[in-house]
Design a protein around this motif. Structure first.
Motif, short mmCIF file in Angstrom:
data_model
loop_
_atom_site.label_atom_id
_atom_site.label_comp_id
_atom_site.label_asym_id
_atom_site.label_seq_id
_atom_site.Cartn_x
_atom_site.Cartn_y
_atom_site.Cartn_z
N GLY A 1 0.89 -1.20 -0.08
CA GLY A 1 0.03 -0.12 -0.02
C GLY A 1 0.68 1.37 0.08
N ASP B 1 -8.43 5.68 3.07
CA ASP B 1 -8.05 4.15 2.91
C ASP B 1 -7.61 3.40 4.30
OD1 ASP B 1 -8.09 4.13 0.04
OD2 ASP B 1 -6.31 5.10 -0.23
N ILE C 1 -6.09 -2.81 -1.32
CA ILE C 1 -5.36 -1.72 -1.74
C ILE C 1 -5.83 -0.25 -1.61
CG2 ILE C 1 -3.92 -3.18 -3.56
CD1 ILE C 1 -5.78 -1.71 -5.55
N PRO C 2 -4.91 0.69 -1.65
CA PRO C 2 -5.51 2.03 -1.32
C PRO C 2 -6.42 2.28 -2.55
CG PRO C 2 -3.17 2.05 -1.73
CD PRO C 2 -3.46 0.57 -1.73
#
Length: 150
Positions: free
Chosen positions: A16, A75, A86-87
């Motif tokens: 990330g 996020d 994931i972001p």
């Protein structure tokens, strides 16, 4: 079990963080490309160029990065969900900034009277060709523009 969990969390955080870092770099590069095309257009149009463009670009980059930090906060909240790998919000924010800067580069190219400014219009015209006759007329127009450019 604890080592496996720790390893997965560490890899996810590294993954990330790498994505967020890439998003930051893309925003900075896009902003400088916009400044470059703006200065280029000003030179072609014989407009005065000052250091204000660099200050404006740096301010714009800082503003964009603030938006990205806010997206990263969303996020972080998303980490509470197992499917949030994931972001996503940071990626969407970066995509938005890139689209804004792309539009600005096209506008600067039009101001410069460059053929790059016609790319978006030409793509739209190509997509709108529903029949073979329309496509043939467009090809003839492109060939004519190319011959005039020589």
């Amino acid at each position: 079990m604890e080592q496996v969990l720790h390893l997965n969390v560490t890899q996810d955080i590294r993954h990330g963080t790498t994505i967020i870092f890439i998003c930051c770099i893309l925003i900075i590069i896009a902003s400088f490309i916009d400044m470059w095309t703006g200065i280029d257009a000003a030179r072609v149009n014989k407009e005065p160029i000052s250091s204000r463009a660099l200050r404006k670009t740096v301010t714009k980059i800082i503003d964009y990065l603030r938006v990205l930090v806010f997206a990263v906060l969303i996020d972080v909240l998303g980490l509470c969900f197992t499917w949030y790998a994931i972001p996503y919000c940071a990626i969407l924010a970066t995509l938005g900034v890139l689209l804004i800067e792309f539009r600005s580069v096209i506008e600067n190219s039009k101001k410069k009277r460059s053929h790059a400014g016609e790319v978006v219009d030409m793509v739209a015209r190509i997509i709108s060709c529903a029949q073979e006759k329309d496509a043939e007329e467009l090809i003839k127009l492109i060939k004519k523009d190319k011959e005039e450019g020589k």
